[in-house]
Scaffold this motif. Structure first.
Motif, PDB file in Angstrom:
ATOM      1  N   ALA A   1       0.850  -1.175   0.000  1.00 23.05           N
ATOM      2  CA  ALA A   1       0.000   0.000   0.000  1.00 23.05           C
ATOM      3  C   ALA A   1       0.894   1.235   0.000  1.00 23.05           C
ATOM      4  CB  ALA A   1      -0.904  -0.001   1.216  1.00 23.05           C
ATOM      5  N   TYR A   2       0.542   2.196  -0.794  1.00 19.74           N
ATOM      6  CA  TYR A   2       1.278   3.457  -0.817  1.00 19.74           C
ATOM      7  C   TYR A   2       0.607   4.412   0.158  1.00 19.74           C
ATOM      8  CZ  TYR A   2       4.587   2.196  -4.289  1.00 19.74           C
ATOM      9  OH  TYR A   2       5.634   1.594  -4.925  1.00 19.74           O
ATOM     10  N   THR A   3       1.116   4.410   1.376  1.00 18.21           N
ATOM     11  CA  THR A   3       0.535   5.233   2.428  1.00 18.21           C
ATOM     12  C   THR A   3       1.540   5.445   3.542  1.00 18.21           C
ATOM     13  OG1 THR A   3      -1.337   5.467   3.945  1.00 18.21           O
ATOM     14  CG2 THR A   3      -0.462   3.256   3.659  1.00 18.21           C
ATOM     15  N   SER A   4       1.380   6.527   4.253  1.00 20.59           N
ATOM     16  CA  SER A   4       2.142   6.757   5.480  1.00 20.59           C
ATOM     17  C   SER A   4       1.172   6.969   6.633  1.00 20.59           C
ATOM     18  CB  SER A   4       3.064   7.967   5.320  1.00 20.59           C
ATOM     19  OG  SER A   4       2.300   9.108   4.987  1.00 20.59           O
ATOM     20  N   SER A   5      -0.107   6.831   6.357  1.00 22.92           N
ATOM     21  CA  SER A   5      -1.144   7.044   7.354  1.00 22.92           C
ATOM     22  C   SER A   5      -1.139   5.927   8.404  1.00 22.92           C
ATOM     23  CB  SER A   5      -2.514   7.082   6.667  1.00 22.92           C
ATOM     24  OG  SER A   5      -3.544   6.908   7.602  1.00 22.92           O
ATOM     25  N   PRO A   6      -1.013   6.283   9.668  1.00 18.59           N
ATOM     26  CA  PRO A   6      -1.082   5.261  10.721  1.00 18.59           C
ATOM     27  C   PRO A   6      -2.411   4.504  10.698  1.00 18.59           C
ATOM     28  CG  PRO A   6      -0.213   7.311  11.609  1.00 18.59           C
ATOM     29  CD  PRO A   6      -0.686   7.607  10.218  1.00 18.59           C
ATOM     30  N   LEU A   7      -3.489   5.180  10.347  1.00 16.49           N
ATOM     31  CA  LEU A   7      -4.786   4.507  10.253  1.00 16.49           C
ATOM     32  C   LEU A   7      -4.784   3.464   9.136  1.00 16.49           C
ATOM     33  CD1 LEU A   7      -7.751   4.121  10.983  1.00 16.49           C
ATOM     34  CD2 LEU A   7      -8.283   6.028   9.449  1.00 16.49           C
ATOM     35  N   HIS A   8      -4.271   3.832   7.978  1.00 15.48           N
ATOM     36  CA  HIS A   8      -4.214   2.879   6.869  1.00 15.48           C
ATOM     37  C   HIS A   8      -3.352   1.675   7.229  1.00 15.48           C
ATOM     38  CE1 HIS A   8      -5.335   5.965   3.515  1.00 15.48           C
ATOM     39  NE2 HIS A   8      -6.362   5.613   4.266  1.00 15.48           N
ATOM     40  N   ILE A   9      -2.266   1.905   7.915  1.00 16.26           N
ATOM     41  CA  ILE A   9      -1.381   0.811   8.310  1.00 16.26           C
ATOM     42  C   ILE A   9      -2.086  -0.106   9.300  1.00 16.26           C
ATOM     43  CG2 ILE A   9       0.796   0.260   9.489  1.00 16.26           C
ATOM     44  CD1 ILE A   9       1.859   2.934   8.188  1.00 16.26           C
ATOM     45  N   ARG A  10      -2.816   0.472  10.239  1.00 10.99           N
ATOM     46  CA  ARG A  10      -3.575  -0.353  11.192  1.00 10.99           C
ATOM     47  C   ARG A  10      -4.647  -1.165  10.482  1.00 10.99           C
ATOM     48  NH1 ARG A  10      -5.349   2.786  16.397  1.00 10.99           N
ATOM     49  NH2 ARG A  10      -6.465   0.831  16.590  1.00 10.99           N
ATOM     50  N   LEU A  11      -5.304  -0.557   9.487  1.00 12.78           N
ATOM     51  CA  LEU A  11      -6.309  -1.287   8.708  1.00 12.78           C
ATOM     52  C   LEU A  11      -5.669  -2.427   7.932  1.00 12.78           C
ATOM     53  CD1 LEU A  11      -8.468   1.667   7.348  1.00 12.78           C
ATOM     54  CD2 LEU A  11      -9.151  -0.028   9.049  1.00 12.78           C
ATOM     55  N   LEU A  12      -4.532  -2.171   7.342  1.00 12.97           N
ATOM     56  CA  LEU A  12      -3.827  -3.200   6.584  1.00 12.97           C
ATOM     57  C   LEU A  12      -3.471  -4.383   7.476  1.00 12.97           C
ATOM     58  CD1 LEU A  12      -2.765  -3.613   3.698  1.00 12.97           C
ATOM     59  CD2 LEU A  12      -0.624  -2.587   4.435  1.00 12.97           C
ATOM     60  N   LYS A  13      -3.081  -4.100   8.702  1.00 13.37           N
ATOM     61  CA  LYS A  13      -2.709  -5.161   9.643  1.00 13.37           C
ATOM     62  C   LYS A  13      -3.891  -6.057  10.018  1.00 13.37           C
ATOM     63  CE  LYS A  13       1.190  -2.868  11.872  1.00 13.37           C
ATOM     64  NZ  LYS A  13       1.693  -2.279  13.120  1.00 13.37           N
ATOM     65  N   LEU A  14      -5.105  -5.597   9.767  1.00 12.90           N
ATOM     66  CA  LEU A  14      -6.272  -6.427  10.065  1.00 12.90           C
ATOM     67  C   LEU A  14      -6.344  -7.662   9.175  1.00 12.90           C
ATOM     68  CD1 LEU A  14      -9.042  -3.722  10.569  1.00 12.90           C
ATOM     69  CD2 LEU A  14      -7.917  -5.092  12.344  1.00 12.90           C
ATOM     70  N   PHE A  15      -5.828  -7.566   7.954  1.00  7.37           N
ATOM     71  CA  PHE A  15      -5.932  -8.701   7.034  1.00  7.37           C
ATOM     72  C   PHE A  15      -4.609  -9.078   6.373  1.00  7.37           C
ATOM     73  CE2 PHE A  15      -7.155  -4.829   4.812  1.00  7.37           C
ATOM     74  CZ  PHE A  15      -6.410  -4.883   3.654  1.00  7.37           C
ATOM     75  N   CYS A  16      -3.511  -8.459   6.777  1.00  9.37           N
ATOM     76  CA  CYS A  16      -2.191  -8.753   6.209  1.00  9.37           C
ATOM     77  C   CYS A  16      -1.137  -8.813   7.311  1.00  9.37           C
ATOM     78  CB  CYS A  16      -1.767  -7.652   5.239  1.00  9.37           C
ATOM     79  SG  CYS A  16      -2.709  -7.570   3.736  1.00  9.37           S
ATOM     80  N   THR A  17      -0.008  -9.385   6.952  1.00  6.87           N
ATOM     81  CA  THR A  17       1.172  -9.342   7.811  1.00  6.87           C
ATOM     82  C   THR A  17       2.140  -8.342   7.181  1.00  6.87           C
ATOM     83  OG1 THR A  17       0.879 -11.671   8.361  1.00  6.87           O
ATOM     84  CG2 THR A  17       3.044 -10.719   8.777  1.00  6.87           C
ATOM     85  N   ILE A  18       2.571  -7.366   7.951  1.00 10.64           N
ATOM     86  CA  ILE A  18       3.479  -6.340   7.447  1.00 10.64           C
ATOM     87  C   ILE A  18       4.871  -6.947   7.302  1.00 10.64           C
ATOM     88  CG2 ILE A  18       4.502  -4.063   7.863  1.00 10.64           C
ATOM     89  CD1 ILE A  18       1.455  -3.988   7.387  1.00 10.64           C
ATOM     90  N   ALA A  19       5.447  -6.814   6.103  1.00  9.23           N
ATOM     91  CA  ALA A  19       6.796  -7.310   5.848  1.00  9.23           C
ATOM     92  C   ALA A  19       7.807  -6.175   5.956  1.00  9.23           C
ATOM     93  CB  ALA A  19       6.873  -7.948   4.465  1.00  9.23           C
ATOM     94  N   ILE A  20       7.491  -5.031   5.332  1.00  9.32           N
ATOM     95  CA  ILE A  20       8.389  -3.877   5.330  1.00  9.32           C
ATOM     96  C   ILE A  20       7.545  -2.615   5.449  1.00  9.32           C
ATOM     97  CG2 ILE A  20      10.107  -2.570   4.012  1.00  9.32           C
ATOM     98  CD1 ILE A  20      10.667  -5.175   2.470  1.00  9.32           C
ATOM     99  N   GLN A  21       8.008  -1.693   6.266  1.00 13.76           N
ATOM    100  CA  GLN A  21       7.327  -0.408   6.383  1.00 13.76           C
ATOM    101  C   GLN A  21       8.336   0.695   6.112  1.00 13.76           C
ATOM    102  OE1 GLN A  21       4.848  -0.028   9.832  1.00 13.76           O
ATOM    103  NE2 GLN A  21       4.662   2.174   9.603  1.00 13.76           N
ATOM    104  N   LEU A  22       8.095   1.432   5.021  1.00  9.40           N
ATOM    105  CA  LEU A  22       8.937   2.551   4.626  1.00  9.40           C
ATOM    106  C   LEU A  22       8.174   3.844   4.883  1.00  9.40           C
ATOM    107  CD1 LEU A  22      10.211   0.980   1.294  1.00  9.40           C
ATOM    108  CD2 LEU A  22      11.419   1.086   3.475  1.00  9.40           C
ATOM    109  N   PRO A  23       8.805   4.996   4.708  1.00  8.23           N
ATOM    110  CA  PRO A  23       8.115   6.255   5.024  1.00  8.23           C
ATOM    111  C   PRO A  23       6.783   6.463   4.291  1.00  8.23           C
ATOM    112  CG  PRO A  23      10.450   6.654   4.798  1.00  8.23           C
ATOM    113  CD  PRO A  23      10.220   5.225   4.398  1.00  8.23           C
ATOM    114  N   ASN A  24       6.670   6.024   3.034  1.00  7.41           N
ATOM    115  CA  ASN A  24       5.409   6.252   2.324  1.00  7.41           C
ATOM    116  C   ASN A  24       4.861   4.983   1.672  1.00  7.41           C
ATOM    117  OD1 ASN A  24       7.297   5.977   0.320  1.00  7.41           O
ATOM    118  ND2 ASN A  24       6.468   7.602  -0.960  1.00  7.41           N
ATOM    119  N   MET A  25       5.367   3.820   2.099  1.00 12.08           N
ATOM    120  CA  MET A  25       4.945   2.572   1.504  1.00 12.08           C
ATOM    121  C   MET A  25       5.015   1.449   2.522  1.00 12.08           C
ATOM    122  SD  MET A  25       6.489   0.542  -1.777  1.00 12.08           S
ATOM    123  CE  MET A  25       7.825  -0.243  -0.924  1.00 12.08           C
TER     124      MET A  25
END
Length: 88
Positions: A1-25
């Motif tokens: 996902a192309y986002t830096s939003s903490p909300l978007h990242i939290r939403l993504l974590k609901l159905f995915c496992t985070i592999a890499i978190q960069l400043p805007n991706m």
């Protein structure tokens, strides 16, 4: 996902496992376990697809102009399989 939003990242974590978190991706892996957990919490596959579409890279958005879907068909199909298996 192309986002830096903490909300978007939290939403993504609901159905995915985070592999890499960069400043805007964020690079994440869809998994049956996380997706099924999200479905049990009332999140629909349509919600997941809309979220993925709204945070897609501009190059992926261009696929829509060419008549393809933003989210690849194999990803859509797998999400639908997991949803239908849950309904059984």
């Amino acid at each position: 996902a192309y986002t830096s939003s903490p909300l978007h990242i939290r939403l993504l974590k609901l159905f995915c496992t985070i592999a890499i978190q960069l400043p805007n991706m964020v690079v994440a892996h869809l998994s049956a376990e996380r997706t099924l957990r999200a479905l049990k919490q009332g999140i629909l596959v349509d919600n997941i697809l809309r979220f993925l579409e709204s945070t897609a890279h501009p190059r992926a958005l261009r696929r829509q102009e060419e008549g393809a879907t933003i989210v690849p068909e194999n990803v859509r199909s797998q999400l639908e399989v997991w949803e239908s298996n849950r309904a059984r």
